[in-house]
Write a protein that holds these residues in place. Structure first.
Motif, PDB file in Angstrom:
ATOM      1  N   GLY A  51       0.754  -1.091  -0.147  1.00 15.30           N
ATOM      2  CA  GLY A  51       0.070  -0.044   0.015  1.00 15.30           C
ATOM      3  C   GLY A  51       0.778   1.417   0.113  1.00 15.30           C
ATOM      4  N   TRP A  52       0.194   2.348  -0.150  1.00 20.14           N
ATOM      5  CA  TRP A  52       0.744   3.688   0.005  1.00 20.14           C
ATOM      6  C   TRP A  52       1.880   3.633   1.173  1.00 20.14           C
ATOM      7  N   SER A  53       1.380   3.446   2.295  1.00 18.91           N
ATOM      8  CA  SER A  53       2.360   3.638   3.400  1.00 18.91           C
ATOM      9  C   SER A  53       3.578   2.799   3.209  1.00 18.91           C
ATOM     10  N   ASP A  54       3.339   1.579   2.830  1.00 21.70           N
ATOM     11  CA  ASP A  54       4.584   0.851   2.670  1.00 21.70           C
ATOM     12  C   ASP A  54       5.554   1.365   1.468  1.00 21.70           C
ATOM     13  N   ARG A  55       5.086   1.794   0.379  1.00 19.30           N
ATOM     14  CA  ARG A  55       5.898   2.474  -0.544  1.00 19.30           C
ATOM     15  C   ARG A  55       6.490   3.580  -0.156  1.00 19.30           C
ATOM     16  N   VAL A  56       5.852   4.359   0.496  1.00 14.87           N
ATOM     17  CA  VAL A  56       6.716   5.586   1.066  1.00 14.87           C
ATOM     18  C   VAL A  56       7.714   5.223   2.066  1.00 14.87           C
ATOM     19  N   ARG A  57       7.430   4.151   2.830  1.00 16.12           N
ATOM     20  CA  ARG A  57       8.379   3.901   3.860  1.00 16.12           C
ATOM     21  C   ARG A  57       9.645   3.303   3.100  1.00 16.12           C
ATOM     22  N   GLU A  58       9.520   2.563   2.069  1.00 15.26           N
ATOM     23  CA  GLU A  58      10.475   2.110   1.308  1.00 15.26           C
ATOM     24  C   GLU A  58      11.240   3.159   0.625  1.00 15.26           C
ATOM     25  N   LEU A  59      10.640   4.085   0.235  1.00 16.59           N
ATOM     26  CA  LEU A  59      11.432   5.499  -0.583  1.00 16.59           C
ATOM     27  C   LEU A  59      12.097   5.875   0.553  1.00 16.59           C
ATOM     28  N   LEU A  60      11.829   6.168   1.865  1.00 13.61           N
ATOM     29  CA  LEU A  60      12.387   6.741   3.122  1.00 13.61           C
ATOM     30  C   LEU A  60      13.797   5.720   3.311  1.00 13.61           C
ATOM     31  N   ARG A  61      13.477   4.375   3.196  1.00 16.88           N
ATOM     32  CA  ARG A  61      14.516   3.645   3.765  1.00 16.88           C
ATOM     33  C   ARG A  61      15.762   3.686   2.477  1.00 16.88           C
ATOM     34  N   ARG A  62      15.279   3.884   1.368  1.00 19.05           N
ATOM     35  CA  ARG A  62      16.302   4.118   0.260  1.00 19.05           C
ATOM     36  C   ARG A  62      16.937   5.404   0.653  1.00 19.05           C
ATOM     37  N   MET A  63      16.350   6.518   0.559  1.00 15.99           N
ATOM     38  CA  MET A  63      17.060   7.596   0.770  1.00 15.99           C
ATOM     39  C   MET A  63      17.723   7.782   2.156  1.00 15.99           C
ATOM     40  N   ASN A  64      17.652   6.797   2.763  1.00 22.44           N
ATOM     41  CA  ASN A  64      18.453   6.775   4.467  1.00 22.44           C
ATOM     42  C   ASN A  64      19.218   5.507   4.175  1.00 22.44           C
ATOM     43  N   SER A  65      19.868   5.071   2.970  1.00 20.51           N
ATOM     44  CA  SER A  65      20.237   3.586   2.872  1.00 20.51           C
ATOM     45  C   SER A  65      21.465   3.655   3.700  1.00 20.51           C
ATOM     46  N   PHE A  66      22.254   4.924   3.899  1.00 18.37           N
ATOM     47  CA  PHE A  66      23.322   4.761   4.684  1.00 18.37           C
ATOM     48  C   PHE A  66      23.277   4.662   6.134  1.00 18.37           C
ATOM     49  N   HIS A  67      22.184   4.788   6.535  1.00 13.64           N
ATOM     50  CA  HIS A  67      21.880   4.463   7.896  1.00 13.64           C
ATOM     51  C   HIS A  67      21.453   3.052   8.076  1.00 13.64           C
ATOM     52  N   GLY A  68      20.928   2.314   7.154  1.00  8.03           N
ATOM     53  CA  GLY A  68      20.260   1.261   7.129  1.00  8.03           C
ATOM     54  C   GLY A  68      21.348  -0.279   7.508  1.00  8.03           C
ATOM     55  N   ALA A  69      20.563  -1.467   7.749  1.00  9.63           N
ATOM     56  CA  ALA A  69      21.180  -2.520   8.120  1.00  9.63           C
ATOM     57  C   ALA A  69      22.127  -2.789   6.759  1.00  9.63           C
ATOM     58  N   GLY A  70      23.340  -3.115   6.713  1.00  9.11           N
ATOM     59  CA  GLY A  70      24.137  -3.534   5.243  1.00  9.11           C
ATOM     60  C   GLY A  70      24.906  -2.551   4.842  1.00  9.11           C
ATOM     61  N   SER A  71      24.685  -1.262   5.368  1.00  9.73           N
ATOM     62  CA  SER A  71      25.455  -0.051   4.854  1.00  9.73           C
ATOM     63  C   SER A  71      26.824  -0.078   5.175  1.00  9.73           C
ATOM     64  N   SER A  72      27.438   0.796   4.506  1.00 12.35           N
ATOM     65  CA  SER A  72      29.127   0.811   4.611  1.00 12.35           C
ATOM     66  C   SER A  72      29.437   1.826   5.813  1.00 12.35           C
ATOM     67  N   LYS A  73      28.483   2.374   6.465  1.00 11.53           N
ATOM     68  CA  LYS A  73      28.429   3.372   7.382  1.00 11.53           C
ATOM     69  C   LYS A  73      29.704   2.948   8.798  1.00 11.53           C
ATOM     70  N   ALA A  74      29.545   2.000   9.095  1.00 10.59           N
ATOM     71  CA  ALA A  74      30.459   1.313  10.018  1.00 10.59           C
ATOM     72  C   ALA A  74      32.012   1.287   9.523  1.00 10.59           C
ATOM     73  N   LEU A  75      32.155   1.163   8.205  1.00 13.96           N
ATOM     74  CA  LEU A  75      33.403   0.998   7.833  1.00 13.96           C
ATOM     75  C   LEU A  75      34.019   2.244   7.012  1.00 13.96           C
ATOM     76  N   CYS A  76      33.357   3.182   7.047  1.00 14.55           N
ATOM     77  CA  CYS A  76      33.574   4.553   6.437  1.00 14.55           C
ATOM     78  C   CYS A  76      34.360   5.203   7.803  1.00 14.55           C
ATOM     79  N   LEU A  77      35.382   5.992   7.119  1.00 19.57           N
ATOM     80  CA  LEU A  77      36.219   6.687   8.018  1.00 19.57           C
ATOM     81  C   LEU A  77      35.792   8.086   8.297  1.00 19.57           C
ATOM     82  N   PRO A  78      35.576   8.569   9.275  1.00 21.93           N
ATOM     83  CA  PRO A  78      35.284   9.997   9.516  1.00 21.93           C
ATOM     84  C   PRO A  78      36.511  10.901   8.795  1.00 21.93           C
ATOM     85  N   LEU A  79      35.823  12.042   8.111  1.00 22.38           N
ATOM     86  CA  LEU A  79      37.008  12.895   7.778  1.00 22.38           C
ATOM     87  C   LEU A  79      37.244  14.182   8.545  1.00 22.38           C
ATOM     88  N   ARG A  80      38.248  14.376   8.988  1.00 26.50           N
ATOM     89  CA  ARG A  80      38.498  15.437   9.789  1.00 26.50           C
ATOM     90  C   ARG A  80      39.507  16.608   9.174  1.00 26.50           C
TER      91      ARG A  80
END
Lengths: 304, 304
Positions: free
Chosen positions: A5-34
């Motif tokens: 439904g609409w709600s699920d499709r929009v949640r999926e959009l938001l998950r995609r646009m926040n994929s860096f925060h999601g499970a399986g992203s490379s976030k934990a492996l990225c190095l902060p740039l200072r």
């Protein structure tokens, strides 16, 4: 299984646009740039490995008990020195065809700073910002009218020859904030160029907040973005005109149709988020009717 | 050194209200709490150690490569079973005076669920939610009027005998969402009880989003909270009345005075955030004038 439904499709959009925060992203492996002791980005591992080949510019520091981070050589002490040194490295990587995103090289310098309000620490080619996970800023306009007690929203359809998201729905006007331009200034400029909204009218647009999200690109680049959002109530008889050719057509839609489009794949994703934020702020979506109300609002505002 | 300006004071407020996300917080040491395979909370280490003494109810699972998490015994398969088992443990901890927050025991059951829309997995004593880092929800009202082209906001001053935040400024009406009540229902109830706003008027309040934040309490409890925000334009001649005695006085203030109060210590912190969100959504704060505009918006919407 029923179609989502609409709600699920929009949640999926938001998950995609926040994929860096999601499970399986490379976030934990990225190095902060200072830079000069302040964090300005997130560097993916593959990029960091390559940048370490330029130790006079980039290096990885390992604190005593703190996690590792990538640092710009502290001897590069000024905007000029940093900008020149980074640009030289990026040019070389571009010549070596090291990363796909560098094919989109634009000769457009982009400011890098810890917060939007800070003095830029250096500037870099815009196409390369995903390699360092540097945040990009833009300004978007929700243009709407009231007619017979109903709200209608103006939307644009992007030209079919745009390099990115051709033919998709867009907000009435929007654009990235270039070095040296203010937020409202950028909005007024885009209103004029894209929709022929006169500056005197565009200046009445009301700033109403931001949306923030971070996604990973197909080739591993990191895209932290923040869009300043404006609402502009237009005169009932105002009709936007195609300006610089980046738009093919404008539509005046009832909010129900806008809502449906947000849950379709017809919308440029971040523009769908701006429109969703509008529907929420204007009470068009009800917390007791939309089961994922909290999740939708939170998905529009993810902080790095 | 000059006294910090408005902007710095508000940033400090948002940092405090999001202390769980900040440097030096116990976040990295907390164990996710899973029930029926879904995460519903964050358990501080000291609490987890104590809860492990009840292995028929709580246990710590170590995945193969995943980080550890705390889990409710999977044999507790129903709402009833889980609620009874958890309540028994909490009662025992209360009798042992194990944690200071249990002194505020209210005999008020609070629903625990992964998302607001989900069926509760169990219920627990409200005073104990910080021990498991379970999210609490509330509803807050921004009541305002237009007068001579200027906006004014109604604020309440909390009674001096309230157990929490006595004598501080509050939104016109606000309250926690109790089990079995809807969001709008809660708002209408609080409007009636706290400010004598008749239900027919309160029902015109417009839902405009949420604010989200997580702080650590003085005694190590975790407080993830989400407030549903409503705006209500009141008739110019409407005057709220003290209802159930939780309020001592109401004020009708110009937005400049509201803004100043947000940057003072006179406001209940989460109510200051609700008022700040109002000022931003209504264009009273400008992105080119407020240097930390992006940070302020993001600080109102921190996701766990």
């Amino acid at each position: 299984m029923a179609a989502p439904g609409w709600s699920d499709r929009v949640r999926e959009l938001l998950r995609r646009m926040n994929s860096f925060h999601g499970a399986g992203s490379s976030k934990a492996l990225c190095l902060p740039l200072r830079v000069a002791g302040q964090q300005v980005g997130h560097v993916p591992q593959a990029v960091a490995k390559r940048l370490c080949q330029y130790p006079s510019v980039f290096s990885v520091s390992q604190g005593k008990e703190a996690p590792a981070y990538m640092e710009l050589n502290v001897q590069l002490a000024s905007w000029e020195q940093r900008t020149a040194a980074v640009q030289e490295v990026l040019q070389e990587l571009r010549d070596q065809q090291a990363f796909p995103c560098l094919k989109e090289w634009r000769e457009e310098l982009y400011s890098v700073r810890p917060y939007f309000c800070d003095t830029p620490l250096f500037s870099m080619e815009r196409a390369a910002t995903p390699l360092l996970g540097v945040k990009r800023y833009g300004a978007h306009l929700n243009g709407y009218i009231w007619q017979n007690g109903q709200m209608y929203m103006w939307l644009a359809r992007r030209a079919s020859n745009k390099p990115t998201y051709p033919g998709l729905l867009d907000n009435l006007a929007a654009g990235g904030i270039a070095t040296g331009l203010g937020v409202t200034e950028t909005l007024i400029k885009e209103c004029q160029e894209e929709a022929c909204i006169p500056p005197s009218l565009a200046a009445q647009a009301k700033p109403v907040g931001t949306i923030s999200y971070t996604y990973e690109g197909a080739h591993g680049g990191i895209y932290p973005e923040c869009q300043f959002v404006f609402d502009l109530e237009l005169p009932e008889d105002f009709v936007p005109q195609v300006g610089d050719g980046e738009v093919q057509e404008f539509y005046l839609w009832p909010l129900e149709k806008v809502k449906e489009a947000i849950g379709s794949s017809d919308f440029k994703p971040n523009c769908a988020m701006v429109a969703l934020d509008f529907l929420i702020r204007h009470g068009y979506i009800q917390p007791d009717e939309e089961p994922h109300y909290v999740e939708l609002v939170e998905g529009l505002h993810r902080t790095l």
